[in-house]
Design an enzyme around this catalytic site. Sequence first.
Site, PDB file in Angstrom:
ATOM      1  N   ASN A   9      44.606  53.998  43.753  1.00 18.94           N
ATOM      2  CA  ASN A   9      43.696  55.143  43.806  1.00 18.94           C
ATOM      3  C   ASN A   9      42.282  54.646  44.052  1.00 18.94           C
ATOM      4  O   ASN A   9      41.326  55.399  43.908  1.00 18.94           O
ATOM      5  CB  ASN A   9      43.749  55.950  42.494  1.00 18.94           C
ATOM      6  N   ASN A  10      42.157  53.378  44.430  1.00 13.39           N
ATOM      7  CA  ASN A  10      40.840  52.815  44.725  1.00 13.39           C
ATOM      8  C   ASN A  10      40.413  53.309  46.112  1.00 13.39           C
ATOM      9  O   ASN A  10      40.964  52.902  47.135  1.00 13.39           O
ATOM     10  CB  ASN A  10      40.948  51.281  44.678  1.00 13.39           C
ATOM     11  N   HIS A  12      37.861  52.792  47.928  1.00 11.79           N
ATOM     12  CA  HIS A  12      37.355  51.763  48.853  1.00 11.79           C
ATOM     13  C   HIS A  12      38.521  51.070  49.561  1.00 11.79           C
ATOM     14  O   HIS A  12      38.485  50.854  50.767  1.00 11.79           O
ATOM     15  CB  HIS A  12      36.531  50.712  48.110  1.00 11.79           C
ATOM     16  N   LYS A  13      39.551  50.729  48.781  1.00  8.46           N
ATOM     17  CA  LYS A  13      40.712  50.065  49.382  1.00  8.46           C
ATOM     18  C   LYS A  13      41.408  51.004  50.361  1.00  8.46           C
ATOM     19  O   LYS A  13      41.832  50.593  51.440  1.00  8.46           O
ATOM     20  CB  LYS A  13      41.716  49.648  48.300  1.00  8.46           C
ATOM     21  N   ASP A  76      47.483  43.282  45.593  1.00 13.26           N
ATOM     22  CA  ASP A  76      46.804  42.793  44.404  1.00 13.26           C
ATOM     23  C   ASP A  76      45.837  41.732  44.891  1.00 13.26           C
ATOM     24  O   ASP A  76      46.166  40.934  45.777  1.00 13.26           O
ATOM     25  CB  ASP A  76      47.771  42.234  43.371  1.00 13.26           C
ATOM     26  N   TYR A 161      33.215  42.735  43.044  1.00 14.96           N
ATOM     27  CA  TYR A 161      32.313  41.579  43.105  1.00 14.96           C
ATOM     28  C   TYR A 161      31.559  41.493  44.438  1.00 14.96           C
ATOM     29  O   TYR A 161      30.892  40.490  44.701  1.00 14.96           O
ATOM     30  CB  TYR A 161      33.120  40.291  42.882  1.00 14.96           C
ATOM     31  N   LYS A 182      33.013  43.932  57.049  1.00 18.83           N
ATOM     32  CA  LYS A 182      33.726  43.285  55.937  1.00 18.83           C
ATOM     33  C   LYS A 182      35.214  43.139  56.283  1.00 18.83           C
ATOM     34  O   LYS A 182      35.801  42.073  56.090  1.00 18.83           O
ATOM     35  CB  LYS A 182      33.561  44.119  54.648  1.00 18.83           C
ATOM     36  N   ARG A 188      41.480  41.187  52.295  1.00 19.68           N
ATOM     37  CA  ARG A 188      42.359  42.351  52.479  1.00 19.68           C
ATOM     38  C   ARG A 188      42.525  42.667  53.955  1.00 19.68           C
ATOM     39  O   ARG A 188      43.607  43.004  54.418  1.00 19.68           O
ATOM     40  CB  ARG A 188      41.813  43.571  51.709  1.00 19.68           C
TER      41      ARG A 188
HETATM   42  P1  IMP Z   1      43.409  45.103  41.781  1.00 20.15           P
HETATM   43  O1  IMP Z   1      42.947  46.478  42.129  1.00 20.15           O
HETATM   44  O2  IMP Z   1      44.319  45.041  40.642  1.00 20.15           O
HETATM   45  O3  IMP Z   1      43.911  44.366  42.983  1.00 20.15           O
HETATM   46  O4  IMP Z   1      42.130  44.370  41.239  1.00 20.15           O
HETATM   47  C1  IMP Z   1      41.363  43.656  42.088  1.00 20.15           C
HETATM   48  C2  IMP Z   1      40.022  43.365  41.446  1.00 20.15           C
HETATM   49  O5  IMP Z   1      39.513  42.218  42.137  1.00 20.15           O
HETATM   50  C3  IMP Z   1      39.032  44.498  41.703  1.00 20.15           C
HETATM   51  O6  IMP Z   1      38.884  45.336  40.599  1.00 20.15           O
HETATM   52  C4  IMP Z   1      37.760  43.740  41.979  1.00 20.15           C
HETATM   53  O7  IMP Z   1      37.149  43.435  40.774  1.00 20.15           O
HETATM   54  C5  IMP Z   1      38.242  42.448  42.624  1.00 20.15           C
HETATM   55  N1  IMP Z   1      38.309  42.607  44.096  1.00 20.15           N
HETATM   56  C6  IMP Z   1      39.415  42.617  44.891  1.00 20.15           C
HETATM   57  N2  IMP Z   1      39.095  42.788  46.180  1.00 20.15           N
HETATM   58  C7  IMP Z   1      37.765  42.904  46.201  1.00 20.15           C
HETATM   59  C8  IMP Z   1      36.844  43.121  47.266  1.00 20.15           C
HETATM   60  O8  IMP Z   1      37.169  43.284  48.447  1.00 20.15           O
HETATM   61  N3  IMP Z   1      35.556  43.177  46.897  1.00 20.15           N
HETATM   62  C9  IMP Z   1      35.138  43.027  45.611  1.00 20.15           C
HETATM   63  N4  IMP Z   1      35.945  42.851  44.589  1.00 20.15           N
HETATM   64  C10 IMP Z   1      37.264  42.784  44.881  1.00 20.15           C
END
Ligand code: IMP
Length: 207
Positions: A9-10, A12-13, A76, A161, A182, A188
């Site tokens: 649900n991110n 940005h992703k 992940d 980050y 980016k 990613r």
């Molecule tokens: P996930 O959603 O469980 O994969 O958690 C990944 C975590 O890694 C995120 O909450 C961020 O803190 C960090 N992260 C992963 N990809 C990025 C990125 O593209 N930019 C900044 N932080 C990232």
Amino acid sequence: MKKLVFATNNQHKLDEVRALLKEAGPEIAERYEILSLDDIGCHADIPENGMTFADNALQKAEYVKVHYNLDCFADDSGLEVRALGMEPGVRSARYADDCGYSHDDTANVDKLLHNMANVKERQAQFRAVVVLLMDGDRYEFEGVCRGEIGRQREGSKGFGYDPIFYPEGHSVTFAEMSMQDKNLISHRGKAVRQLVKYLASIEEKIV
Ligand code: IMP
């Protein structure tokens, strides 16, 4: 149109992945509808307690497969900092949980800057693993983006980050770049481009 769940649900992703699919051309973009967890009514906090990015991505994708029986992929990802023994790694999203914050990007960045305050060696890398569960098969794609940790936040785009990560060969942080720029170099972006290439290759076989 084939429905494919991206187990997140991110926003940005989701934006990054939808943009990468679009970039691959209308033939591919029009064949897949990328759904979020919200879109399928999944509001669970899916467990991510694996030891590796691949374990966690598989856990998330399998959750959707088991509970919703939909084709699905999950990513992940996280930040590995050399001077911290590749921490926070799989704990990137939960890095500052032990300081009383839960999944808090601001607290995570504060903790990392604090732990790096007197560290000269700033090399780090983002890593992303994408697991796709489709038509009964499992596929894995991985991307790495090397860079350095800054000494303070710069930029306001992106998430996590991004404001303290300078990708190799660039003098701006991820948070100062457009999403398109980016995506060209990010962990990613690299993993998802392989996923998109695979999706395109299946369509070629079917057509
Ligand atoms: P996930 O959603 O469980 O994969 O958690 C990944 C975590 O890694 C995120 O909450 C961020 O803190 C960090 N992260 C992963 N990809 C990025 C990125 O593209 N930019 C900044 N932080 C990232």
